[in-house]
Design a protein around this motif. Structure first.
Motif, PDB file in Angstrom:
ATOM      1  N   ILE A  56       9.771  19.932 -13.204  1.00 21.27           N
ATOM      2  CA  ILE A  56       9.878  19.260 -11.624  1.00 21.27           C
ATOM      3  C   ILE A  56       8.948  18.001 -11.207  1.00 21.27           C
ATOM      4  CG2 ILE A  56       9.499  19.957  -9.395  1.00 21.27           C
ATOM      5  CD1 ILE A  56       9.951  22.865 -10.266  1.00 21.27           C
ATOM      6  N   TRP A  57       7.576  18.171 -11.871  1.00 18.51           N
ATOM      7  CA  TRP A  57       6.657  17.154 -11.501  1.00 18.51           C
ATOM      8  C   TRP A  57       7.153  15.606 -12.185  1.00 18.51           C
ATOM      9  CZ3 TRP A  57       3.180  16.108  -8.322  1.00 18.51           C
ATOM     10  CH2 TRP A  57       2.316  15.043  -8.564  1.00 18.51           C
ATOM     11  N   HIS A  58       7.904  15.519 -13.182  1.00 18.86           N
ATOM     12  CA  HIS A  58       8.245  14.507 -13.799  1.00 18.86           C
ATOM     13  C   HIS A  58       9.726  13.873 -13.558  1.00 18.86           C
ATOM     14  CE1 HIS A  58       4.456  14.129 -16.074  1.00 18.86           C
ATOM     15  NE2 HIS A  58       4.619  15.487 -16.503  1.00 18.86           N
ATOM     16  N   ASN A  59      10.508  14.937 -13.186  1.00 14.18           N
ATOM     17  CA  ASN A  59      11.764  14.622 -12.986  1.00 14.18           C
ATOM     18  C   ASN A  59      12.613  14.592 -11.662  1.00 14.18           C
ATOM     19  OD1 ASN A  59      12.081  13.702 -15.678  1.00 14.18           O
ATOM     20  ND2 ASN A  59      12.010  15.901 -16.178  1.00 14.18           N
ATOM     21  N   SER A  60      11.964  15.221 -10.650  1.00 11.42           N
ATOM     22  CA  SER A  60      12.435  15.425  -9.269  1.00 11.42           C
ATOM     23  C   SER A  60      12.713  14.103  -8.542  1.00 11.42           C
ATOM     24  CB  SER A  60      11.560  16.295  -8.640  1.00 11.42           C
ATOM     25  OG  SER A  60      12.173  16.192  -7.151  1.00 11.42           O
ATOM     26  N   PRO A  61      13.998  13.683  -8.299  1.00 16.03           N
ATOM     27  CA  PRO A  61      14.228  12.561  -7.500  1.00 16.03           C
ATOM     28  C   PRO A  61      13.580  12.464  -6.194  1.00 16.03           C
ATOM     29  CG  PRO A  61      16.259  13.657  -8.512  1.00 16.03           C
ATOM     30  CD  PRO A  61      15.142  14.714  -8.528  1.00 16.03           C
ATOM     31  N   ASN A  62      13.231  13.649  -5.486  1.00 20.87           N
ATOM     32  CA  ASN A  62      12.801  13.640  -4.104  1.00 20.87           C
ATOM     33  C   ASN A  62      11.149  13.380  -4.467  1.00 20.87           C
ATOM     34  OD1 ASN A  62      15.160  14.253  -2.622  1.00 20.87           O
ATOM     35  ND2 ASN A  62      14.631  16.358  -2.784  1.00 20.87           N
ATOM     36  N   LEU A  63      10.662  13.662  -5.549  1.00 20.41           N
ATOM     37  CA  LEU A  63       9.339  13.434  -5.821  1.00 20.41           C
ATOM     38  C   LEU A  63       8.966  12.171  -6.065  1.00 20.41           C
ATOM     39  CD1 LEU A  63       7.627  16.466  -7.590  1.00 20.41           C
ATOM     40  CD2 LEU A  63       6.925  15.741  -5.394  1.00 20.41           C
ATOM     41  N   LEU A  64       9.839  11.393  -6.964  1.00 18.06           N
ATOM     42  CA  LEU A  64       9.823  10.058  -7.372  1.00 18.06           C
ATOM     43  C   LEU A  64       9.875   9.010  -6.030  1.00 18.06           C
ATOM     44  CD1 LEU A  64      12.204  10.294 -10.504  1.00 18.06           C
ATOM     45  CD2 LEU A  64       9.651   9.854 -10.375  1.00 18.06           C
ATOM     46  N   GLU A  65      11.075   9.670  -5.133  1.00 18.74           N
ATOM     47  CA  GLU A  65      11.255   8.840  -3.832  1.00 18.74           C
ATOM     48  C   GLU A  65       9.863   8.708  -3.018  1.00 18.74           C
ATOM     49  OE1 GLU A  65      14.327   8.310  -0.055  1.00 18.74           O
ATOM     50  OE2 GLU A  65      13.852  10.379  -1.290  1.00 18.74           O
ATOM     51  N   ILE A  66       9.115   9.952  -2.715  1.00 20.69           N
ATOM     52  CA  ILE A  66       8.124  10.151  -2.056  1.00 20.69           C
ATOM     53  C   ILE A  66       6.928   9.230  -2.649  1.00 20.69           C
ATOM     54  CG2 ILE A  66       7.166  12.118  -2.702  1.00 20.69           C
ATOM     55  CD1 ILE A  66       7.044  10.850   0.874  1.00 20.69           C
ATOM     56  N   ARG A  67       7.001   9.425  -4.010  1.00 20.78           N
ATOM     57  CA  ARG A  67       5.821   8.843  -4.878  1.00 20.78           C
ATOM     58  C   ARG A  67       5.618   7.118  -4.545  1.00 20.78           C
ATOM     59  NH1 ARG A  67       6.286  11.471 -10.400  1.00 20.78           N
ATOM     60  NH2 ARG A  67       5.704  13.291  -9.434  1.00 20.78           N
ATOM     61  N   ASN A  68       6.740   6.551  -4.725  1.00 22.62           N
ATOM     62  CA  ASN A  68       7.023   5.073  -4.598  1.00 22.62           C
ATOM     63  C   ASN A  68       7.022   4.594  -3.156  1.00 22.62           C
ATOM     64  OD1 ASN A  68       7.202   4.846  -7.428  1.00 22.62           O
ATOM     65  ND2 ASN A  68       9.157   5.730  -7.405  1.00 22.62           N
ATOM     66  N   LEU A  69       6.742   5.440  -2.243  1.00 25.59           N
ATOM     67  CA  LEU A  69       6.850   4.995  -0.871  1.00 25.59           C
ATOM     68  C   LEU A  69       5.654   3.996  -0.334  1.00 25.59           C
ATOM     69  CD1 LEU A  69       8.718   5.569   1.736  1.00 25.59           C
ATOM     70  CD2 LEU A  69       7.096   7.208   2.535  1.00 25.59           C
ATOM     71  N   GLN A  82       0.726  -1.035  -0.013  1.00 28.18           N
ATOM     72  CA  GLN A  82       0.043   0.092  -0.156  1.00 28.18           C
ATOM     73  C   GLN A  82       0.735   1.291  -0.153  1.00 28.18           C
ATOM     74  OE1 GLN A  82      -3.493   0.093   0.076  1.00 28.18           O
ATOM     75  NE2 GLN A  82      -3.547   2.232  -0.040  1.00 28.18           N
ATOM     76  N   ASN A  83       0.471   2.292  -0.995  1.00 27.64           N
ATOM     77  CA  ASN A  83       1.225   3.469  -0.822  1.00 27.64           C
ATOM     78  C   ASN A  83       0.783   4.320   0.305  1.00 27.64           C
ATOM     79  OD1 ASN A  83       0.763   3.055  -4.128  1.00 27.64           O
ATOM     80  ND2 ASN A  83       2.692   4.096  -3.739  1.00 27.64           N
ATOM     81  N   ILE A  84       2.067   4.794   1.051  1.00 33.56           N
ATOM     82  CA  ILE A  84       1.788   5.435   2.343  1.00 33.56           C
ATOM     83  C   ILE A  84       1.234   6.890   2.160  1.00 33.56           C
ATOM     84  CG2 ILE A  84       3.209   6.921   3.952  1.00 33.56           C
ATOM     85  CD1 ILE A  84       2.664   4.308   4.741  1.00 33.56           C
ATOM     86  N   CYS A  85       1.350   7.760   1.076  1.00 36.09           N
ATOM     87  CA  CYS A  85       0.798   8.993   1.147  1.00 36.09           C
ATOM     88  C   CYS A  85       0.644   9.578  -0.425  1.00 36.09           C
ATOM     89  CB  CYS A  85       2.097   9.890   1.570  1.00 36.09           C
ATOM     90  SG  CYS A  85       1.557  11.649   1.995  1.00 36.09           S
ATOM     91  N   SER A  86      -0.237  10.346  -0.257  1.00 33.24           N
ATOM     92  CA  SER A  86      -0.689  11.072  -1.839  1.00 33.24           C
ATOM     93  C   SER A  86       0.202  12.119  -2.191  1.00 33.24           C
ATOM     94  CB  SER A  86      -2.115  11.374  -1.465  1.00 33.24           C
ATOM     95  OG  SER A  86      -2.276  12.413  -0.679  1.00 33.24           O
ATOM     96  N   ALA A  87       1.075  12.522  -1.296  1.00 28.12           N
ATOM     97  CA  ALA A  87       2.139  13.588  -1.568  1.00 28.12           C
ATOM     98  C   ALA A  87       2.918  13.109  -2.557  1.00 28.12           C
ATOM     99  CB  ALA A  87       3.041  14.033  -0.270  1.00 28.12           C
ATOM    100  N   GLY A  88       3.199  13.897  -3.618  1.00 22.30           N
ATOM    101  CA  GLY A  88       3.975  13.692  -4.789  1.00 22.30           C
ATOM    102  C   GLY A  88       3.339  12.872  -5.840  1.00 22.30           C
TER     103      GLY A  88
END
Length: 329
Positions: free
Chosen positions: A265-278, A226-232
Motif C-alpha cells: 500500500i505504502w509504495h504502490n497506492s495511486p492515491n498516496l502517490l498523488e497526495i505525495r507529489n502535491l 513547495q510540497n503542500i502536506c506531509s500526509a502520504g
C-alpha cells in the motif's frame, strides 16, 4: 535545524512513514455536534492480533511515532493491552482522548512514557461535564505524564475558554493546542458553519492571549515547488477497519490491511502517490490570491468541499479570511 527537525525532513524526502495515527475505534461516549465521525459507519473493528501484525509491519517500514485515536480509544476493552504492546515494541506513543474514562486503576497500568493529548469541550457541545475531565488531567499530572490540552473554539463559548485558559495559566500549564477550524463531516459539510465563532469573539480571546493568535498569522512558504502536506510522505492514518488513508480527515482509501500488506500500500497506492507529489503550484487558482501568504491550504478540506485535493475550498477561504481580518492591537 535541531535533530528532530532533521529527522522529519529526512523522513519526508525518503518517504518513510515516520508517524502513524491509528484510529482504533469510532465508538465514543460523547455526542459532539461537530464530530467529523458522527456519520461514520460502524463496522467490525480490527482484532488486537491484527493490530500487532500491522505494528510489526510499521516498525519494519521505519515508523517511530504511533498515536492512538478514535472515537474514544479507552472504549476498547483491549486498549491497555494494545497500548502496552506498542510501548514494548519501542514506539513513541501518544493518545488522543476526551479524558473522561481515565481513572486511578487505568493510570497505574500505563507506561509513563506515553503522551496524552486531551480535548476539552463545553458541556453543551460534548454532553459531558468538563470539570470531570479536568480532574482526570490533574490525576495524570500527579503521576508525571506529559499532557497537551486541546480545544476548538466554538461560537458563543468565549467565556468558557477564557476562564479555562486563566485556570491553566494559574496552574502554570503551558502545553495548550488551540484551533478555530472545524473539519466538516464528509456527509454534512455545511452544518459546521453554525459553530464557527464570530470575528468579535475571536478578537476577544486572542486579545487576551495574543501568543495563541501568533500561530495562525505567520507567513508561510509560497514557493510553487513547495510540497503542500506531509500526509502520504511521512505521515498516514489507519482506521478501525484497516483502511489506510493519507490523513484522518482525507478519506482517500489507499488500500485495506486485511487484503494487502502495508509495504504494498505504502509504495504502490495511486492515491498516496498523488497526495505525495502535491505542490503549491497545483493550486493554480490560489497563487494570485491576496491571502496566499497566510493560507494554510489543506487537501483534506479541499476534498471534502470540492471532491478534489487541489481545488480552492470555500471552507478554507472562509477560515483564512476570518483570521486575517482580526486586529488585536
Amino acid at each position: 535545524m535541531n535533530r528532530f527537525d532533521e529527522i522529519l525532513k529526512k523522513s519526508f524526502h525518503k518517504k518513510i512513514p515516520i508517524s502513524v495515527l491509528f484510529e482504533i475505534t469510532y465508538r465514543c461516549n460523547f455526542n459532539c455536534s461537530h464530530c467529523f465521525y458522527k456519520f461514520s459507519r460502524k463496522e467490525k473493528e480490527l482484532k488486537k492480533e491484527k493490530i500487532f501484525e500491522i505494528l510489526n509491519a510499521l516498525k519494519k517500514s521505519g515508523t517511530l511515532f504511533i498515536t492512538y485515536s478514535g472515537g474514544e480509544p479507552f472504549l476498547r476493552k483491549d486498549f491497555l493491552e494494545i497500548l502496552n504492546k506498542t510501548v514494548e515494541m519501542g514506539f513513541v506513543v501518544s493518545i488522543f482522548t476526551n479524558g473522561s474514562l481515565i481513572n486511578e486503576k487505568i493510570v497505574e497500568k500505563i507506561d509513563k512514557s506515553v503522551n496524552f493529548e486531551i480535548s476539552i469541550y463545553p458541556e453543551k457541545i460534548s454532553l459531558y461535564d468538563p470539570k470531570k475531565v479536568l480532574r482526570n488531567i490533574k490525576l495524570l499530572l500527579q503521576k508525571n505524564f506529559k499532557i497537551t490540552i486541546k480545544f476548538i473554539l466554538f461560537k458563543n463559548y468565549m467565556d468558557f475558554y477564557i476562564n479555562l485558559l486563566e485556570l491553566l495559566k494559574k496552574e502554570n500549564f503551558e502545553n495548550i493546542s488551540i484551533d478555530y477550524v472545524i473539519y466538516p463531516s464528509m456527509k454534512d459539510n455545511k452544518s459546521y458553519k453554525y459553530l464557527i465563532p464570530e470575528e468579535k469573539e475571536l478578537k476577544k480571546i486572542f486579545s487576551r492571549f495574543p501568543h495563541l493568535y501568533e500561530k495562525f498569522i505567520g507567513e508561510i512558504s509560497i514557493d510553487p515547488e513547495q510540497n503542500i502536506c506531509s500526509a502520504g510522505s511521512r505521515f498516514l492514518s489507519i482506521d478501525p477497519y484497516g483502511n489506510v488513508n493519507p490523513c484522518p480527515f482525507l478519506k482517500l482509501n489507499c488500500g485495506n490491511l486485511m487484503e494487502k500488506t502495508f509495504s504494498d500500500i505504502w509504495h504502490n497506492s495511486p492515491n498516496l502517490l498523488e497526495i505525495r507529489n502535491l505542490k503549491l503550484k497545483d493550486w493554480k487558482k490560489c497563487l494570485s490570491c491576496e491571502y496566499n501568504k497566510i493560507c494554510r491550504k489543506c487537501p483534506a478540506i479541499s476534498y471534502i468541499d470540492s471532491g478534489k485535493i487541489n481545488q480552492p475550498s470555500e471552507i478554507n477561504c472562509f477560515f483564512t479570511k476570518l483570521i486575517s481580518d482580526i486586529d488585536i492591537t
